[in-house]
Design an enzyme around this catalytic site. Structure first.
Site, PDB file in Angstrom:
ATOM      1  CB  ILE A  20      -1.003   0.026   1.183  1.00 34.30           C
ATOM      2  CG1 ILE A  20      -0.270   0.150   2.525  1.00 34.30           C
ATOM      3  CG2 ILE A  20      -1.899  -1.191   1.154  1.00 34.30           C
ATOM      4  CD1 ILE A  20      -1.195   0.517   3.669  1.00 34.30           C
ATOM      5  CB  CYS A  21       0.700   3.998  -2.200  1.00 33.88           C
ATOM      6  SG  CYS A  21       1.236   5.556  -2.742  1.00 33.88           S
ATOM      7  CG  LEU A  22       1.786   3.891   4.048  1.00 32.30           C
ATOM      8  CD1 LEU A  22       2.791   3.625   5.143  1.00 32.30           C
ATOM      9  CD2 LEU A  22       0.378   3.587   4.532  1.00 32.30           C
ATOM     10  CB  CYS A  71       2.165   5.246  -5.804  1.00 31.47           C
ATOM     11  SG  CYS A  71       1.216   4.254  -4.702  1.00 31.47           S
TER      12      CYS A  71
END
Ligand SMILES: [Zn+2]
Lengths: 168, 406
Positions: free
Chosen positions: A115-117, B252
């Site tokens: 997951i991309c925080l 991202c």
């Protein structure tokens, strides 16, 4: 920026004392005990707040963690397997939590379903070394991620509710 | 007994074998089974200008007086950690330059989603990056020796092996490598390389491209002498983009082959200058693609660094410096003004109010224009806000089973 509920939940997670990573032998065992104590407290808090949302366990060395997390949306429970390794540089660097079954379904993920925080997480973690542990990672990292991504994935039809998960 | 991890690795290896076999059959069909495109190994680099000599233009550097002894390139072993957008191009440049040995580390496989970057080709999708890279690089220059490791260096077992290869993977087995290049894309891996190099006293170069793809940097780290990766919060090249217009929601990271190519280029240039001893070697060189600005600077190791091996290396360095006969005074670049205001618009915390934000910010190191830190860390926080874990008599095993029963 964390919301009030998250801030409150985080403030109720006990802080850790031992600054030690998996390469330290005895001190790491002490750190692991603190990790478990904090996780147990956090899960208890969640249960009493009627917001139980994950379970975690580790191998006996405490270097590999796995578990489940779930999210309730329109009264339906969506459950996912999660996993992560403790990096050798822990706790200076936080582990990268992965939900492999969601890999490729959202752009808010790195390869392997990590997951991309948010941009806020890293500075926050860095400022709180070694006091933050895995419970904080759950509360500040995975929790907010699920809250944003899962409703979005459901809306896009990228995840469907599994029948057997109905009795939540 | 084989663990799940080992079995996964084995499956991976077999998949790679299968893909290679398929490719070989395709190639044989295309080329009628000949290997005619592969050249023979060359024992000695020659400066002779003939169409079959791949080194003539490199050896010309010697004739022109740029490099004193170009052939020395063959005596070096370089480890490249991360064979993605920057690492693969870095490895290709070093291969074409005729480096002695390359050790490649990466746990990822080639994906079609990587095709906006250089080096890898669609038919390699599915292969491990290190294996695909070795295959291509070997065909470009069979004089280079290759060693590849398909694993994540940040986990316990792999890290031990990684340290061992850095300290023993020299051209002459048993000797350390000459240089480690960090071409990874995440903080954890950079910190792992930093930890290993501080412990081993191994000189390395860091490289990076920002997640918005419009800035990058390279940095030379000499343990004990120049700032290590843990000496200060991560340095970033200010992209001068208004944070309000920068939309991060929904993705991202972005990537551009151009920025990655530029960063690989300045990285390998610095490597060649460092190894072959020409020009001046940059300690830190940034690249701001929006303004076409290349800020440079030099930063000493921080005596308060969190990494105790870094502090140990600093002691060692001081001792050596004191022993060294005094030479002429080296002119140090003057550090430029500190930006008191937050003009690059870094805004970072999860704190809500202005006071909290102030309290959570720490001192900013003296940095030249165009370079900043990703965040700051306050000097010692007085009392931690919140209660600490309560000590219990329970053993780790008891706690583990308590958690399991919840
Ligand atoms: Zn340091």
């Amino acid at each position: 920026m964390a919301d009030e509920a998250t801030r409150k939940a985080v403030s109720e997670i006990p802080l850790l004392k031992t600054n030690s990573g998996p390469r330290d032998k005895e001190l790491w065992v002490q750190r692991l005990r603190e990790e478990y104590l904090a996780l147990i407290k956090y899960v208890e808090n969640n249960k009493s707040a009627d917001n139980d949302w994950f379970r975690l366990e580790s191998n006996k060395e405490g270097t590999r963690w796995f578990g489940k997390c779930w999210y309730i949306h329109d009264l339906l429970k969506y459950e996912f397997d999660m996993e992560f390794d403790i990096p050798v540089t822990y706790p200076a660097t936080a582990p990268e939590v992965a939900i492999p079954e969601l890999d490729g379904k959202t752009a808010k993920m790195y390869r392997g379903g990590k997951i991309c925080l948010t941009d806020h997480f890293k500075p926050l973690w860095a400022r709180n070394v070694p006091k933050f542990g895995l419970a904080h990672l759950m509360a500040l990292g995975l929790g907010p991620w699920l809250a944003v991504e899962i409703p979005d994935l459901i809306a896009k039809g990228l995840i469907q509710h599994k029948e057997q998960q109905n009795n939540s | 007994m084989a663990t799940v991890e080992e079995l996964k690795l084995r499956v991976r290896e077999l998949e790679n074998e299968l893909i290679k076999c398929k490719q070989k059959r395709c190639a044989e069909k295309d080329a009628g089974g000949s290997q005619k495109h592969y050249r023979q190994r060359i024992e000695k680099m020659s400066a002779e200008v003939v169409d079959s000599n791949p080194y003539s233009r490199l050896m010309a550097l010697k004739r022109m007086g740029i490099v004193e002894d170009y052939e020395r390139i063959r005596s070096f072993s370089v480890a490249v950690v991360g064979v993605g957008g920057v690492g693969s191009v870095t490895a290709e440049m070093l291969t074409r330059c005729g480096i002695g040995k390359l050790i490649l580390f990466d746990y990822d496989k080639v994906e079609l989603a990587n095709m906006n970057r250089l080096f890898f080709q669609p038919h390699q999708a599915g292969l491990s990056k290190v294996e695909a890279a070795e295959h291509t690089l070997r065909s470009i220059n069979p004089d280079v020796s290759f060693e590849t490791h398909n694993y994540n260096i940040t986990t316990m077992d792999n890290f031990t092996h990684f340290m061992d290869r850095i300290s023993h993977g020299g051209l002459q087995e048993g000797k350390p490598v000459d240089l480690v290049l960090s071409c990874v894309d995440n903080f954890e891996a950079r910190m792992a390389i930093n930890t290993a190099c501080n412990e081993l006293g191994q000189i390395w170069m860091e490289s990076g491209v920002s997640e918005n793809a419009v800035s990058g940097h390279i940095q030379l780290i000499i343990p004990g002498e120049t700032a290590c990766f843990a000496c200060a919060p991560p340095l970033v090249v200010a992209a001068n983009i208004d944070e309000k217009t920068l939309k991060r929601d929904g993705v991202c990271a972005a990537s551009l082959p151009t920025t990655m190519g530029v960063v690989a280029g300045i990285l390998v240039q610095n490597v060649l200058k460092y190894l072959l001893g020409f020009g001046s070697v940059s300690h830190y060189l940034g690249y701001n693609a929006m303004q076409d600005f290349f800020p440079t600077m030099s930063m000493k190791a921080n005596p308060q660094c969190d990494d105790h091996y870094c502090r140990k290396q600093q002691e060692e360095y001081k001792r050596k410096e004191a022993e060294r006969p005094k030479q002429e005074v080296v002119v140090v670049e003057e550090a430029q003004v500190v930006h008191e205001d937050n003009e690059w618009g870094i805004e970072l915390v999860s704190e809500v109010t202005e006071e909290e934000l102030q309290a959570a910010s720490g001192p900013k190191p003296d940095l030249p224009e165009g370079i900043t830190v990703a965040y700051t860390i306050p000097e010692k926080v007085n009392a931690p806000a919140g209660e600490m874990v309560e000590e219990t008599e329970q053993s780790l095993e008891e706690l583990m089973s308590q958690m399991k029963r919840m």
